[in-house]
Design an enzyme around this catalytic site. Structure first.
Site, PDB file in Angstrom:
ATOM      1  N   HIS A   1       0.853  -1.194   0.000  1.00 55.45           N
ATOM      2  CA  HIS A   1       0.000   0.000   0.000  1.00 55.45           C
ATOM      3  C   HIS A   1       0.885   1.240   0.000  1.00 55.45           C
ATOM      4  O   HIS A   1       1.732   1.416   0.879  1.00 55.45           O
ATOM      5  CB  HIS A   1      -0.933  -0.004   1.217  1.00 55.45           C
ATOM      6  CG  HIS A   1      -2.008  -1.044   1.102  1.00 55.45           C
ATOM      7  ND1 HIS A   1      -2.445  -1.793   2.161  1.00 55.45           N
ATOM      8  CD2 HIS A   1      -2.733  -1.453   0.020  1.00 55.45           C
ATOM      9  CE1 HIS A   1      -3.394  -2.622   1.747  1.00 55.45           C
ATOM     10  NE2 HIS A   1      -3.583  -2.437   0.455  1.00 55.45           N
ATOM     11  N   ALA A   2       0.652   2.092  -0.991  1.00 52.34           N
ATOM     12  CA  ALA A   2       1.579   3.185  -1.285  1.00 52.34           C
ATOM     13  C   ALA A   2       1.817   4.147  -0.123  1.00 52.34           C
ATOM     14  O   ALA A   2       2.940   4.551   0.146  1.00 52.34           O
ATOM     15  CB  ALA A   2       1.072   3.941  -2.503  1.00 52.34           C
ATOM     16  N   ARG A   3       0.744   4.516   0.585  1.00 53.24           N
ATOM     17  CA  ARG A   3       0.876   5.595   1.576  1.00 53.24           C
ATOM     18  C   ARG A   3       1.487   5.139   2.886  1.00 53.24           C
ATOM     19  O   ARG A   3       1.784   5.948   3.760  1.00 53.24           O
ATOM     20  CB  ARG A   3      -0.499   6.206   1.832  1.00 53.24           C
ATOM     21  CG  ARG A   3      -1.513   5.231   2.418  1.00 53.24           C
ATOM     22  CD  ARG A   3      -2.915   5.806   2.306  1.00 53.24           C
ATOM     23  NE  ARG A   3      -3.918   4.868   2.800  1.00 53.24           N
ATOM     24  CZ  ARG A   3      -5.224   5.096   2.741  1.00 53.24           C
ATOM     25  NH1 ARG A   3      -5.678   6.223   2.217  1.00 53.24           N
ATOM     26  NH2 ARG A   3      -6.081   4.211   3.195  1.00 53.24           N
TER      27      ARG A   3
ATOM     28  N   HIS B   1       2.597  -3.668   6.704  1.00 54.46           N
ATOM     29  CA  HIS B   1       1.685  -2.545   6.489  1.00 54.46           C
ATOM     30  C   HIS B   1       1.781  -1.554   7.652  1.00 54.46           C
ATOM     31  O   HIS B   1       2.487  -1.785   8.621  1.00 54.46           O
ATOM     32  CB  HIS B   1       0.228  -3.039   6.465  1.00 54.46           C
ATOM     33  CG  HIS B   1      -0.139  -3.901   5.303  1.00 54.46           C
ATOM     34  ND1 HIS B   1      -1.042  -3.511   4.361  1.00 54.46           N
ATOM     35  CD2 HIS B   1       0.257  -5.152   4.934  1.00 54.46           C
ATOM     36  CE1 HIS B   1      -1.207  -4.467   3.462  1.00 54.46           C
ATOM     37  NE2 HIS B   1      -0.422  -5.487   3.794  1.00 54.46           N
ATOM     38  N   SER B   2       0.990  -0.480   7.549  1.00 53.61           N
ATOM     39  CA  SER B   2       0.741   0.385   8.693  1.00 53.61           C
ATOM     40  C   SER B   2      -0.652   0.989   8.462  1.00 53.61           C
ATOM     41  O   SER B   2      -1.160   0.923   7.349  1.00 53.61           O
ATOM     42  CB  SER B   2       1.784   1.506   8.793  1.00 53.61           C
ATOM     43  OG  SER B   2       1.560   2.505   7.809  1.00 53.61           O
ATOM     44  N   TYR B   3      -1.325   1.651   9.370  1.00 56.69           N
ATOM     45  CA  TYR B   3      -0.928   1.746  10.758  1.00 56.69           C
ATOM     46  C   TYR B   3      -1.976   1.063  11.612  1.00 56.69           C
ATOM     47  O   TYR B   3      -3.090   0.833  11.110  1.00 56.69           O
ATOM     48  CB  TYR B   3      -0.789   3.233  11.190  1.00 56.69           C
ATOM     49  CG  TYR B   3      -2.051   4.068  11.063  1.00 56.69           C
ATOM     50  CD1 TYR B   3      -2.906   4.261  12.168  1.00 56.69           C
ATOM     51  CD2 TYR B   3      -2.431   4.653   9.856  1.00 56.69           C
ATOM     52  CE1 TYR B   3      -4.057   5.031  12.046  1.00 56.69           C
ATOM     53  CE2 TYR B   3      -3.594   5.406   9.733  1.00 56.69           C
ATOM     54  CZ  TYR B   3      -4.391   5.591  10.835  1.00 56.69           C
ATOM     55  OH  TYR B   3      -5.554   6.341  10.719  1.00 56.69           O
TER      56      TYR B   3
ATOM     57  N   ARG C   1      -3.258   4.839  -2.035  1.00 61.28           N
ATOM     58  CA  ARG C   1      -3.116   3.494  -1.455  1.00 61.28           C
ATOM     59  C   ARG C   1      -2.856   2.412  -2.513  1.00 61.28           C
ATOM     60  O   ARG C   1      -2.011   1.529  -2.345  1.00 61.28           O
ATOM     61  CB  ARG C   1      -4.417   3.165  -0.705  1.00 61.28           C
ATOM     62  CG  ARG C   1      -4.636   1.693  -0.342  1.00 61.28           C
ATOM     63  CD  ARG C   1      -5.977   1.555   0.380  1.00 61.28           C
ATOM     64  NE  ARG C   1      -6.409   0.172   0.542  1.00 61.28           N
ATOM     65  CZ  ARG C   1      -6.166  -0.574   1.615  1.00 61.28           C
ATOM     66  NH1 ARG C   1      -5.467  -0.089   2.608  1.00 61.28           N
ATOM     67  NH2 ARG C   1      -6.630  -1.799   1.692  1.00 61.28           N
TER      68      ARG C   1
ATOM     69  N   TYR D   1     -11.138  -6.948  10.140  1.00 65.28           N
ATOM     70  CA  TYR D   1     -12.350  -7.092   9.323  1.00 65.28           C
ATOM     71  C   TYR D   1     -12.071  -8.118   8.238  1.00 65.28           C
ATOM     72  O   TYR D   1     -10.924  -8.485   7.995  1.00 65.28           O
ATOM     73  CB  TYR D   1     -12.740  -5.755   8.670  1.00 65.28           C
ATOM     74  CG  TYR D   1     -11.575  -4.933   8.150  1.00 65.28           C
ATOM     75  CD1 TYR D   1     -10.746  -5.397   7.132  1.00 65.28           C
ATOM     76  CD2 TYR D   1     -11.287  -3.683   8.695  1.00 65.28           C
ATOM     77  CE1 TYR D   1      -9.686  -4.646   6.661  1.00 65.28           C
ATOM     78  CE2 TYR D   1     -10.213  -2.920   8.238  1.00 65.28           C
ATOM     79  CZ  TYR D   1      -9.417  -3.411   7.211  1.00 65.28           C
ATOM     80  OH  TYR D   1      -8.357  -2.675   6.761  1.00 65.28           O
TER      81      TYR D   1
ATOM     82  N   ARG E   1      -6.128  -6.942  -2.286  1.00 70.04           N
ATOM     83  CA  ARG E   1      -7.435  -7.560  -2.554  1.00 70.04           C
ATOM     84  C   ARG E   1      -7.379  -8.328  -3.879  1.00 70.04           C
ATOM     85  O   ARG E   1      -8.371  -8.830  -4.343  1.00 70.04           O
ATOM     86  CB  ARG E   1      -8.540  -6.489  -2.643  1.00 70.04           C
ATOM     87  CG  ARG E   1      -8.765  -5.665  -1.379  1.00 70.04           C
ATOM     88  CD  ARG E   1      -9.335  -6.491  -0.237  1.00 70.04           C
ATOM     89  NE  ARG E   1      -9.600  -5.657   0.945  1.00 70.04           N
ATOM     90  CZ  ARG E   1      -8.635  -5.286   1.797  1.00 70.04           C
ATOM     91  NH1 ARG E   1      -7.394  -5.671   1.620  1.00 70.04           N
ATOM     92  NH2 ARG E   1      -8.940  -4.534   2.843  1.00 70.04           N
TER      93      ARG E   1
HETATM   94  N1  ARG Z   1      -5.098  -3.340   6.580  1.00 74.83           N
HETATM   95  C1  ARG Z   1      -4.729  -4.201   5.492  1.00 74.83           C
HETATM   96  C2  ARG Z   1      -5.722  -4.146   4.380  1.00 74.83           C
HETATM   97  O1  ARG Z   1      -6.778  -3.597   4.536  1.00 74.83           O
HETATM   98  C3  ARG Z   1      -4.531  -5.619   5.943  1.00 74.83           C
HETATM   99  C4  ARG Z   1      -5.771  -6.242   6.465  1.00 74.83           C
HETATM  100  C5  ARG Z   1      -5.577  -7.654   6.770  1.00 74.83           C
HETATM  101  N2  ARG Z   1      -5.919  -8.384   5.587  1.00 74.83           N
HETATM  102  C6  ARG Z   1      -5.174  -9.323   5.140  1.00 74.83           C
HETATM  103  N3  ARG Z   1      -5.491  -9.987   4.075  1.00 74.83           N
HETATM  104  N4  ARG Z   1      -4.121  -9.595   5.783  1.00 74.83           N
HETATM  105  O2  ARG Z   1      -5.442  -4.633   3.320  1.00 74.83           O
HETATM  106 ZN    ZN Z   2      -1.952  -1.678   4.177  1.00 75.56          ZN
END
Ligand code: ARG
Ligand code: ZN
Length: 429
Positions: free
Chosen positions: A182-184, A310-312, A240, A362, A258
């Site tokens: 994710h870019a940001r 990733h963050s955050y 993103r 989620y 995704r």
């Molecule tokens: N926050 C990240 C997203 O929305 C990771 C969420 C966890 N999802 C995953 N497949 N690990 O993409």
């Molecule tokens: Zn991310």
């Protein structure tokens, strides 16, 4: 007297012409907690109708009562958005009064400033600088570092993986780490650089990293989404997705987390190209996704551990995110992240949540960790690094070292566990 008055007016012309509340007319990040369903609906509308960027949650769909929403509001929408909130009695706090100042801090190149004491690894770097760094790291460590071109991005930027390997033991296993999907989330590529530097510096002196590197090779992809990352440096800091275009829409970009083939585009992703969680036209439709998936498919017998950074929000996650079902080795994975979070707390007094993705944040189908897990990489993790919303994506450079060190501790803790498990003498049949 009259002359004096004219003089005064002229001197203050700029102030008189600007709106009275001019101090407020600038970009801001707001923290808003809706209290009723009506307020939830208003907020969902605000975040889609106006030129804002939702920081948390990732999509308006997840906005719910009594849960903080972090919303970047650019100056030109500020008044309209605040009026709307006011009219519906939705209270807000200003999380960041001046994000532009933080962005300036993040992009400032103070390497030439003799008063600055920060090292290369305690600053954020442009994509160009990261490419130069990759090259130099290989040249400076010809015996341990190899650079592998695994593919290219939509805009044809190269995707380089660094392979760290300190010996040629037969049947050596490996660990994979990718950053910057994710870019940001700028702390993520910073972590990949940090990890490489740490490994090269402390192999032979720190017993844990020595043990890990003696037993496994490490593949590191510092910037999985180079087009998006470049775009956050040049054009829009809040971007993103990747930067792919499609004939059928004017909206740009696919959420690469995704786009993997793990319950692709089911609940938690969107088939709408204009959303932040757009799953793409089909699984692995994006060249970045395909390059990673192809590489892991062809190395699946040696790669034992998968990390995506990733963050955050400070979380240590494991599969599944694409379903509420439990992973086959759920308790083993839970044990590992629990220990990692415990170590972080012990050494850095910082709190990380942990658990399977779907339950902890989620449902998020099409993620790289779930896909890698289903491929057979049984130790698969997604880390969400600092912070928990104080600065969000705009984490100041002065926090890079703490953020990276604690994530590094978690990576080491988990990798050591895996080394230990694999080395454990097998009980005779
Ligand atoms: N926050 C990240 C997203 O929305 C990771 C969420 C966890 N999802 C995953 N497949 N690990 O993409
Ligand atoms: Zn991310």
């Amino acid at each position: 007297m009259k002359a004096l008055l004219i003089f005064f007016v002229l001197m203050n012309l700029d102030k008189l012409l600007k709106p009275a509340h001019c101090a407020e007319i600038q970009d801001q990040v707001l923290s808003i907690t809706p209290k009723t369903q009506e307020q939830v609906d208003i907020l969902k509308n605000v975040s889609t109708q106006y030129e804002t960027a939702l920081w948390q949650p990732v999509s308006p769909h997840y906005i719910k009562e009594d849960t903080q929403v972090h919303l970047f509001v650019p100056a030109n929408s500020s008044e309209t958005v605040k009026d709307l909130l006011k009219r519906h009695a939705i209270t807000h706090e200003v999380l960041l009064a001046n994000p532009n100042e933080l962005i300036e801090m993040q992009t400032r190149n103070d390497s030439t400033d003799p008063r600055s004491s920060s090292t290369f690894y305690e600053r954020y770097h442009s994509l160009e600088d990261i490419y130069i760094w990759i090259n130099r790291t290989q040249q400076d460590n010809p015996d341990t570092v190899k650079v592998i071109l695994i593919g290219s991005s939509f805009e044809k930027r190269p995707l380089y993986v660094l392979k760290l390997s300190v010996n040629n033991r037969p049947n050596k296993k490996a660990m994979w780490i990718d950053c910057g999907i994710h870019a940001r989330e700028w702390i993520s590529p910073a972590f990949c650089l940090w990890f490489v530097q740490y490994s090269l510096s402390f192999y032979q002196s720190n017993k844990d990293i020595t043990n890990i590197l003696d037993n496994m090779d490490v593949y590191i992809l510092p910037v999985l989404n180079p087009d998006g990352y470049h775009y956050t440096w040049t054009t829009n800091r809040m971007w993103r997705k990747n930067r792919s275009t499609n004939m059928s829409t004017k909206c740009i970009g696919v959420d690469l987390n995704r786009n993997f083939d793990a319950n692709w585009c089911t609940e938690g992703a969107s088939d709408q190209p204009c959303t932040e969680i757009y799953c793409g036209a089909f699984p692995e439709s994006e060249p970045e996704t395909q390059a990673v998936a192809d590489f892991l498919r062809s190395h699946k017998d040696i790669v034992q551990i998968y990390f995506s950074i990733h963050s955050y929000s400070q979380m240590l996650l494991f599969p599944y995110s694409c379903t509420l079902e439990e992973a086959e080795n759920h308790s083993e994975l839970l044990e590992m992240v629990k220990e990692a979070a415990g170590q972080i707390h012990r050494y850095y007094r910082n709190i990380y949540k942990y658990g399977p993705g779907a339950n902890t944040i989620y449902l998020a189908p099409g993620g790289s960790d779930d896909w890698a897990y289903k491929l057979g990489i049984k130790y698969s993790f997604t880390f969400e690094l600092q912070d928990r919303g104080r600065y969000g994506f705009l984490l100041p450079p002065s926090h890079i070292s703490d953020a990276c060190n604690e994530a590094l501790l978690a990576v080491k803790t988990i990798a050591l566990k895996v080394v230990e498990k694999t080395q454990a003498p097998t009980t005779p049949a």
